[in-house]
Design an enzyme around this catalytic site. Sequence first.
Site, mmCIF file in Angstrom:
data_model
loop_
_atom_site.group_PDB
_atom_site.id
_atom_site.type_symbol
_atom_site.label_atom_id
_atom_site.label_comp_id
_atom_site.label_asym_id
_atom_site.label_seq_id
_atom_site.Cartn_x
_atom_site.Cartn_y
_atom_site.Cartn_z
ATOM 1 N N LYS A 168 0.846 -1.203 0.000
ATOM 2 C CA LYS A 168 0.000 0.000 0.000
ATOM 3 C C LYS A 168 0.881 1.252 0.000
ATOM 4 O O LYS A 168 1.910 1.305 0.692
ATOM 5 C CB LYS A 168 -0.907 -0.040 1.224
ATOM 6 C CG LYS A 168 -1.937 1.072 1.324
ATOM 7 C CD LYS A 168 -2.822 0.843 2.546
ATOM 8 C CE LYS A 168 -3.786 1.972 2.807
ATOM 9 N NZ LYS A 168 -4.611 1.728 4.010
ATOM 10 N N SER A 200 -9.347 2.533 3.540
ATOM 11 C CA SER A 200 -8.449 3.193 2.618
ATOM 12 C C SER A 200 -7.609 2.240 1.779
ATOM 13 O O SER A 200 -6.944 2.658 0.840
ATOM 14 C CB SER A 200 -7.528 4.141 3.393
ATOM 15 O OG SER A 200 -6.661 3.445 4.267
ATOM 16 N N SER A 235 -9.673 0.458 7.783
ATOM 17 C CA SER A 235 -9.151 0.456 6.422
ATOM 18 C C SER A 235 -8.656 -0.879 5.892
ATOM 19 O O SER A 235 -8.317 -0.979 4.712
ATOM 20 C CB SER A 235 -8.023 1.494 6.301
ATOM 21 O OG SER A 235 -8.535 2.787 6.459
#
Length: 477
Positions: A89, A164, A188
């Site tokens: 990520k 997210s 997230s």
Amino acid sequence: MTTFDERTTVHAFRDDALGEHDAVGLAAAIRRGEVGAAEAARDAAARVREVESRLRAVQVYAHDPEPTGLPAHRAGGGGAFAGVPTFVKDNTDYRGLPTGHGSAAFTPRAARRHAPFARQFLSTGVTVLGKTRLPEFGFSPSTEYEGAEPVRNPWHTGHSAGGSSGGSAALVAAGAVPLAHANDGGGSIRIPAACCGLVGLKPTRGRVVPNAQSRQLPLDIVSDGIVSRSVRDSAAFLAAAETYWRNPKLPPVGLAEGPTGQRLRIGFLVDSPNGVRSDTATREAVTGTAATLERLGHTVEPVELAVDPRFTDDFLTYWGLLSFLLGVTGRTLGADFDRSRMDALSRGLRQTYLDDWRRTPGVLRRLKRTREAYAASFRGLDLVLSPVLAHTTPPIGHLSPTVPYRALIERILAYVAFTPVNNVVGTPSISVPAAHATADGLPVGVMFSGRPGGERKLLEVAFQLEADRPFRRIQDA
């Protein structure tokens, strides 16, 4: 921007080196010499290219990715996931790749070294193909932007992939890679897992290598982990991560390999403790899961999570504090950092904090006391079942940062009504796909929460649900 008015399902499953393997299955094939690590990386890269024009999940590609495990003919070496292709990520440093945090407020520069968690992730043997997109600084539960294409849900490209960790979830759900890095500061990992029909385990605070930035905050709410298509991948990741580093203050998890015969007392709730009522499809997913658990021999009973009535406002203030601090310290990310170029959600959160900054001591005190209410709710219980989100996955645009801030924050708080408690308390929580889906075929997630250090029990009940009714496959949609 491209519009997606009709339902479009996107996946990359086909007859290549990856096949329909999860990460455990692919790693086993590599160890047996049936598949080469370089072949797996090549075919995964081709799958990513196939879906990327429609999903927009990738932030940056790695050049010439090299398998971090031992060669395939060296069976048994290189980590549990040796040769398995994956992504990191884009809020985590990976040496040689820029870290952009999803923001247009600065020009990202190439990281000089791996972040501590990236090193732990690499210790499992994965091959990193690049980095995935996230909303600015991970603040939004939907991976959308003011001036760029959103990340789209592979089950239905007109809908959000969550956030997210939306880019990671989109790639895994589409079959481009078997698992991907995710992290969770308010839901997230679990939110995009629920949106995309995946397994998403947020570990106990301190279970994996701590995030350097989080340790400097007055309340550490962030945990790193993965999103995966199978419970065994999430279990194998946690066991492999422990072989690299284990927190001596927590009981070891070890390798959970399936359900046990243990009968549990499980509490369940369908509405948020702060009054947000879940929609019909979400309620049906939770009550249907509760009925399945009872059929499997568990005791399931309603429970109330009696958090402070000010919890939502307090968490919003703390959320705003994080945006404020980023605005103050942003030049550590890039010399050209300009907080006026942060998106409207980030700026609105910052202003929310500035309007109420005098509340900070009381906010922190009350948030830290949440663990007492959480512990009280668990008396006599092993786990708690709840929704992940108060309503099903919204269409693209509903949670866009282009929505005026006051309307947007109301929508977010009416959506993300369950996950933040575990971040504040530091307890483990897992999202798994429910047997129920929405009328148009989108996945719905349900969440199990446990006591500190209780990841193994969460994994075991998830294994049991997966065995009783295997999770829906996107290639069958």
